[in-house]
Scaffold this motif. Structure first.
Motif, short mmCIF file in Angstrom:
data_model
loop_
_atom_site.label_atom_id
_atom_site.label_comp_id
_atom_site.label_asym_id
_atom_site.label_seq_id
_atom_site.Cartn_x
_atom_site.Cartn_y
_atom_site.Cartn_z
N ARG A 110 0.84 -1.19 0.00
CA ARG A 110 0.00 0.00 0.00
C ARG A 110 0.88 1.25 0.00
NH1 ARG A 110 -5.21 -1.08 4.06
NH2 ARG A 110 -6.36 -2.40 2.57
N GLN A 111 0.39 2.27 -0.68
CA GLN A 111 1.10 3.55 -0.65
C GLN A 111 1.15 4.09 0.78
OE1 GLN A 111 -1.35 5.60 -3.64
NE2 GLN A 111 0.51 5.83 -4.85
N PRO A 112 2.26 4.73 1.14
CA PRO A 112 3.30 5.28 0.25
C PRO A 112 4.44 4.34 -0.08
CG PRO A 112 3.69 6.01 2.49
CD PRO A 112 2.42 5.20 2.52
N LEU A 113 4.38 3.06 0.30
CA LEU A 113 5.43 2.14 -0.10
C LEU A 113 5.31 1.84 -1.59
CD1 LEU A 113 5.55 -0.41 2.86
CD2 LEU A 113 6.89 1.66 2.51
N SER A 114 6.41 1.34 -2.16
CA SER A 114 6.47 1.03 -3.58
C SER A 114 7.13 -0.33 -3.74
CB SER A 114 7.25 2.11 -4.33
OG SER A 114 8.53 2.28 -3.74
N ARG A 115 7.02 -0.91 -4.93
CA ARG A 115 7.64 -2.20 -5.20
C ARG A 115 9.16 -2.09 -5.18
NH1 ARG A 115 4.50 -5.96 -8.16
NH2 ARG A 115 6.39 -7.23 -8.30
N LEU A 116 9.81 -3.23 -4.99
CA LEU A 116 11.27 -3.27 -4.94
C LEU A 116 11.87 -2.75 -6.25
CD1 LEU A 116 13.69 -4.35 -3.19
CD2 LEU A 116 13.57 -6.41 -4.61
N SER A 117 12.90 -1.94 -6.13
CA SER A 117 13.58 -1.39 -7.31
C SER A 117 14.19 -2.52 -8.13
CB SER A 117 14.68 -0.43 -6.88
OG SER A 117 14.14 0.66 -6.16
N ASP A 118 14.16 -2.34 -9.45
CA ASP A 118 14.71 -3.37 -10.35
C ASP A 118 16.17 -3.67 -10.06
OD1 ASP A 118 12.30 -3.63 -11.65
OD2 ASP A 118 12.82 -2.25 -13.28
N GLU A 119 16.91 -2.68 -9.56
CA GLU A 119 18.35 -2.88 -9.35
C GLU A 119 18.64 -3.93 -8.29
OE1 GLU A 119 20.37 0.37 -6.99
OE2 GLU A 119 18.42 1.35 -7.31
N TYR A 120 17.67 -4.22 -7.43
CA TYR A 120 17.88 -5.21 -6.37
C TYR A 120 17.25 -6.56 -6.69
CZ TYR A 120 19.06 -1.07 -3.62
OH TYR A 120 19.63 0.09 -3.15
N LEU A 121 16.46 -6.64 -7.76
CA LEU A 121 15.67 -7.85 -7.98
C LEU A 121 16.53 -9.06 -8.32
CD1 LEU A 121 12.83 -9.02 -8.12
CD2 LEU A 121 12.75 -8.35 -10.53
N ASP A 122 17.51 -8.89 -9.20
CA ASP A 122 18.35 -10.03 -9.59
C ASP A 122 19.10 -10.60 -8.39
OD1 ASP A 122 17.51 -9.81 -12.19
OD2 ASP A 122 19.32 -8.80 -12.91
N ASP A 123 19.62 -9.72 -7.54
CA ASP A 123 20.35 -10.19 -6.35
C ASP A 123 19.43 -10.98 -5.43
OD1 ASP A 123 22.71 -9.09 -7.19
OD2 ASP A 123 22.58 -7.30 -5.92
N LEU A 124 18.20 -10.49 -5.22
CA LEU A 124 17.27 -11.20 -4.35
C LEU A 124 16.91 -12.56 -4.93
CD1 LEU A 124 15.55 -11.18 -1.79
CD2 LEU A 124 13.75 -10.02 -3.10
N GLU A 125 16.68 -12.61 -6.24
CA GLU A 125 16.38 -13.90 -6.87
C GLU A 125 17.55 -14.87 -6.72
OE1 GLU A 125 15.34 -12.76 -10.84
OE2 GLU A 125 13.20 -12.57 -10.36
#
Length: 308
Positions: A273-288
């Motif tokens: 829910r706002q004001p939060l936002s989805r994870l930035s793309d720059e961190y997605l590969d590392d998390l996967e």
């Protein structure tokens, strides 16, 4: 007041949302998640804390989430987050959560208005005097702007309804002092920072309220169980296995990364829910990659094809 054992692993649950304009609560996924975590062997569940985005839930939604989790599990206690920076509001939420079946309450210290230590004592004791339910005081200065000092924590530990302290200050000297000074009391100190859980257990903490346990409940339980059994070699090995996940879940504000991890693992949606936002793309590969390594130690990336 019913007794509760505040020892072990208590996942700080996410609140799953539908992909609609209101981000309405996905109660079916919430119930499935509670049952998954119970089956994994956790010692309790903590809905509607900061990981559960309590700040953006209405009071009615707050109670509905507690009721859904209570109704979904058989044998584990439910510790409901009910804190507020308004004592009357925290008192109302606490009573409603207790009436909804919560076995204990987690109360963050008042945020933004930053009361003095005497105000903190009055705040927590007012709620403890009025609500007949075991309570855990939660210290997280990075969110609240005010530290619960050791003298204050020790004073609160003398109240018969205040049975625990969730420590997320990052100050190991302070945490160790609180453990030292409450050793003779019926009082549990719990880690609120996954990376600090093993160090805290080594000086006498009782367990953790964990973000990482949403994603890796079995490993988290194994690590905490090993430490509580004084098998520190095994506990250290598990701590280091989980270390990349501990760090990866806090590259952005909690619960943004853990909700993305839940999506990758197929446990729930990543919507916030706002004001939060989805994870930035720059961190997605590392998390996967972190999750793939935990799932497949040989390095095979089982999540590479998962759609975001």
């Amino acid at each position: 007041m019913t007794a509760i054992d505040l020892t072990g692993v208590f996942p700080a649950m996410c609140t799953p949302f539908h992909d609609d304009a209101d981000r309405s609560i996905d109660f079916e996924t919430l119930r499935e998640d509670a049952q998954r975590l119970e089956a994994a062997g956790v010692d309790g569940l903590v809905p509607v804390g900061s990981t559960g985005e309590s700040a953006t839930l209405t009071h009615d939604e707050h109670v509905e989430v507690v009721e859904a989790v209570v109704d979904s599990v058989d044998d584990v206690p439910v510790v409901a987050g009910t804190g507020s920076n308004n004592t009357r509001e925290a008192l109302s939420l606490s009573q409603r959560a207790a009436d909804a079946g919560a076995d204990a309450l987690l109360l963050i210290s008042p945020y933004y208005n930053r009361p003095e230590q005497r105000g903190l004592v009055d705040h927590f004791e007012t709620i403890a005097d009025e609500v007949d339910c075991p309570q855990i005081v939660y210290n997280v200065p990075s969110r609240t702007g005010q530290n619960i000092e050791p003298d204050t924590a020790v004073e609160l530990a003398s109240h018969p309804s205040i049975l625990g302290y969730k420590a997320a200050s990052g100050d190991m000297n302070q945490i160790s002092e609180i453990i030292e000074r409450t050793r003779e009391a019926d009082f549990s100190v719990l880690s609120g920072d996954d990376g600090m859980t093993l160090p805290m257990l080594s000086v006498g903490a009782h367990g953790c309220i964990s973000v990482a346990a949403n994603v890796e409940p079995e490993r988290t339980c194994a690590m905490v169980g090993a430490a509580l059994s004084e098998d520190y070699e095994r506990a250290r090995n598990l701590h280091h296995e989980l270390g990349p996940l501990f760090r990866g879940l806090f590259v952005e504000t909690n619960p943004i990364p853990v909700k993305e991890a839940m999506r990758i693992r197929g446990y729930g949606p990543a919507h916030v829910r706002q004001p939060l936002s989805r994870l930035s793309d720059e961190y997605l590969d590392d998390l996967e990659s972190i999750l793939a390594e935990l799932e497949n130690p040989d390095g095979e990336d089982a999540f590479a094809e998962v759609e975001r």
